[in-house]
Design a protein around this motif. Structure first.
Motif, PDB file in Angstrom:
ATOM      1  N   GLU A 140       2.109  10.130   9.471  1.00 24.41           N
ATOM      2  CA  GLU A 140       1.403   9.410  10.528  1.00 24.41           C
ATOM      3  C   GLU A 140       0.038   8.903  10.070  1.00 24.41           C
ATOM      4  OE1 GLU A 140       1.607  11.740  14.095  1.00 24.41           O
ATOM      5  OE2 GLU A 140       3.792  11.599  14.055  1.00 24.41           O
ATOM      6  N   GLU A 141      -0.683   9.751   9.331  1.00 24.39           N
ATOM      7  CA  GLU A 141      -1.971   9.304   8.799  1.00 24.39           C
ATOM      8  C   GLU A 141      -1.794   8.055   7.931  1.00 24.39           C
ATOM      9  OE1 GLU A 141      -2.612  13.852   8.685  1.00 24.39           O
ATOM     10  OE2 GLU A 141      -0.965  12.466   9.086  1.00 24.39           O
ATOM     11  N   PHE A 142      -0.789   8.072   7.068  1.00 25.08           N
ATOM     12  CA  PHE A 142      -0.607   6.934   6.174  1.00 25.08           C
ATOM     13  C   PHE A 142      -0.069   5.712   6.909  1.00 25.08           C
ATOM     14  CE2 PHE A 142      -1.239   9.862   2.553  1.00 25.08           C
ATOM     15  CZ  PHE A 142      -2.113   9.067   1.824  1.00 25.08           C
ATOM     16  N   ILE A 198       0.856  -1.197   0.000  1.00 21.78           N
ATOM     17  CA  ILE A 198       0.000   0.000   0.000  1.00 21.78           C
ATOM     18  C   ILE A 198       0.890   1.244   0.000  1.00 21.78           C
ATOM     19  CG2 ILE A 198      -1.766   1.306   1.263  1.00 21.78           C
ATOM     20  CD1 ILE A 198      -2.725  -1.369   2.421  1.00 21.78           C
ATOM     21  N   ASN A 219      -0.960   4.956   9.966  1.00 20.37           N
ATOM     22  CA  ASN A 219      -2.180   4.421  10.571  1.00 20.37           C
ATOM     23  C   ASN A 219      -3.059   3.714   9.559  1.00 20.37           C
ATOM     24  OD1 ASN A 219      -1.415   5.354  13.056  1.00 20.37           O
ATOM     25  ND2 ASN A 219      -2.668   7.221  12.966  1.00 20.37           N
ATOM     26  N   LEU A 220      -3.023   4.179   8.320  1.00 19.65           N
ATOM     27  CA  LEU A 220      -3.827   3.544   7.275  1.00 19.65           C
ATOM     28  C   LEU A 220      -3.202   2.234   6.799  1.00 19.65           C
ATOM     29  CD1 LEU A 220      -5.036   6.429   4.937  1.00 19.65           C
ATOM     30  CD2 LEU A 220      -6.437   4.896   6.314  1.00 19.65           C
ATOM     31  N   GLY A 221      -2.000   1.927   7.287  1.00 18.78           N
ATOM     32  CA  GLY A 221      -1.348   0.680   6.896  1.00 18.78           C
ATOM     33  C   GLY A 221      -0.506   0.802   5.641  1.00 18.78           C
TER      34      GLY A 221
END
Lengths: 346, 346
Positions: free
Chosen positions: A73-75, A29, A77-79
């Protein structure tokens, strides 16, 4: 690899490092983050990345204002395994990220030769000219230097502080390269690029002449750091904001949550300064600034320690005066009016 | 401690746990996060927290929609020691946070006795009534149960899945408590609270009668899960959105970056489903949804895996149909129209 991936219309992207990384690691991803100027290419870029790396691609929809604004950080957390951050160069002192971030710089193919040649007559023979530009054109700095030398000028190229990735580069929040070039003898500046924010900041910050050579419009303009129509207009706006805040009895200080805009130390210092003057003050954390989110604020004036452009570019969107840290210091008479400069993150 | 801290107008807050923690640990910077409904109290709360804990307080300006939307990482990066999250109960299965988070629930002092008494005649003698409410009123569940018992009804109180903190509680994204109460024998429901979203979701999800007792307006309303004016209106809107998306050849799937709204697995499943039908599809990460950020999207229809309320409450703000996962499945004929339900995060 597909050469079209590297070359989209007027821009060049360098994907080689990402391809190499993806080959070594399992990348399933991949996140993509782009500034507004590249949004129209987002699907083409996503499709190409998907084909090249054989992965799922997620495009961030949040506005992205610079390399200070990394969605690592957002990405994470999104894996996502990696983040491709398009269009900005890395800020060297912000290199620690939560997942591998590749800065896919975007280099303009725009010809600079003609417009730089046109700018030569704005300087006098032998003048020492500091070259300044944005990341889109940093690969043209040697070419610009050569044109200046041939035009009997002395080009000065310097590298600024730890927020600056390339020689001659300036950021909207950092003009340290210009100051470095003055130390190295520059009398004046040639800024190659579009937009007024960077050269204006340099002119106000250094009080030197800045010649703007815009390769998009092929126009050459002069900005005099002391007496110039645009400088005067901005200065009137800023002094107007300070005057409007003169009667404020309470202040809201904004602290940025974006990694590269976070200046809590500065905010706490300003808070103590305000308290010393016996005014009321509250601290607010802000990600992306939207005037509507400030509708619950009861304070009379706002001080922004976020991206320096917020107060300058967005002032008309707020119904309260919004000041930069330097402007607050002028307001509180901790600094003199003639010390005015654009706010910088240094 | 100052009793005013606990009791602000019609609300009660429980600070004791925080005070205890602050006494044990050195707490120098405290973050505050509040939902819109409590914003008007933000300065009073910040001032009180500062006085009680002797610390710097930073108030988050970002809109906060629930305990799914915890600013722990932003406040950790800002150097805060703890985060006080006001107004929502903890989501038990989301208890892992980057810094200590204290959920300062907000309990309404509003009297429920009269309105619950008024609701009794909407039920028949002996009816088994599942009690449902929001966190503001969960401390009144025993009182509500007693009134139902006295009124010759059988109260059923159950606890839902791992997103639910209290018996009888429902969230805008989770009606598992209602389903649990049906399993435990409930024939119908009494929802104590304001707003139509929760009881409507329960009515559509369970197809049972829901009586709403609103302690703010002292009104009693009936929502029939099969045939009711509000249910019909919402159903027409949703089926309209599905119909409008019927000709879509390309889809944007939105994946939430807020910790408690992040459903990448669901998004990838929907993506494969769309690809199976040979339509084009792109994934987009979204923090806070703002229709203007979607202006670069070329896709014909949008599927949101964020907070279930986005598609339902905000549908008129978008110029493209925006569907929930269930609605996409209906569109692609992977589910039948009569399987329609409000989207839930379970």
């Amino acid at each position: 690899m597909d050469s079209n991936l590297n070359n989209l219309k007027d821009y060049e992207f360098n994907f080689s490092e990402v391809i190499e990384y993806a080959k070594k690691h399992k990348v399933s991803i991949v996140g993509i983050q782009l500034p507004e100027g590249l949004r129209r290419m987002q699907n083409v870029l996503a499709e190409r990345v998907k084909c090249e790396l054989g992965c799922e691609v997620i495009i961030s929809t949040e506005p992205c204002v610079g390399a200070c604004d990394i969605a690592d950080e957002e990405f994470l957390n999104l894996g996502a395994d990696i983040l491709l951050h398009f269009g900005h160069s890395k800020i060297p002192c912000l290199s620690k990220t939560s997942l591998p971030v590749f800065y896919i710089e975007c280099r303009s193919n725009m010809d600079v030769e003609n417009v730089v040649n046109d700018s030569l007559n704005k300087f006098v023979n032998g003048e020492k000219v500091g070259i300044l530009t944005t990341v889109q054109h940093v690969h043209k700095v040697n070419e610009i230097s050569n044109i200046l030398s041939k035009g009997k000028l002395t080009p000065i190229v310097s590298k600024g502080d730890c927020r600056i990735a390339y020689p001659a580069q300036v950021l909207g929040c950092n003009f340290s390269t210009a100051r470095e070039e003055i130390k190295n003898g520059a009398d004046s500046f040639l800024f190659v690029g579009s937009g007024y924010f960077h050269p204006l900041g340099v002119a106000i910050s250094t009080k030197r002449k800045v010649i703007v050579a815009d390769p998009y419009s092929n126009e050459v303009k002069e900005i005099d750091g002391v007496n110039n129509e645009i400088v005067n207009k901005i200065m009137r706006q800023r002094f107007g904001a300070i005057a409007k805040a003169k009667d404020a009895k309470s202040f809201a200080i904004l602290v940025g949550t974006k990694k590269g805009q976070s200046r809590l130390g500065c905010a706490l210092e300003l808070k103590r300064m305000i308290e010393k003057h016996s005014f009321q003050v509250f601290l607010y954390s802000v990600g992306r600034i939207e005037p509507e989110y400030l509708r619950y604020y009861n304070e009379d004036a706002i001080v922004s320690t976020l991206c320096p452009r917020v107060a300058i570019d967005d002032f008309s969107r707020f119904n309260k005066p919004i000041l930069t840290p330097i402007e607050l210091q002028i307001l509180l008479e901790e600094k003199d009016w003639n010390e005015f400069a654009f706010d910088e993150i240094i």
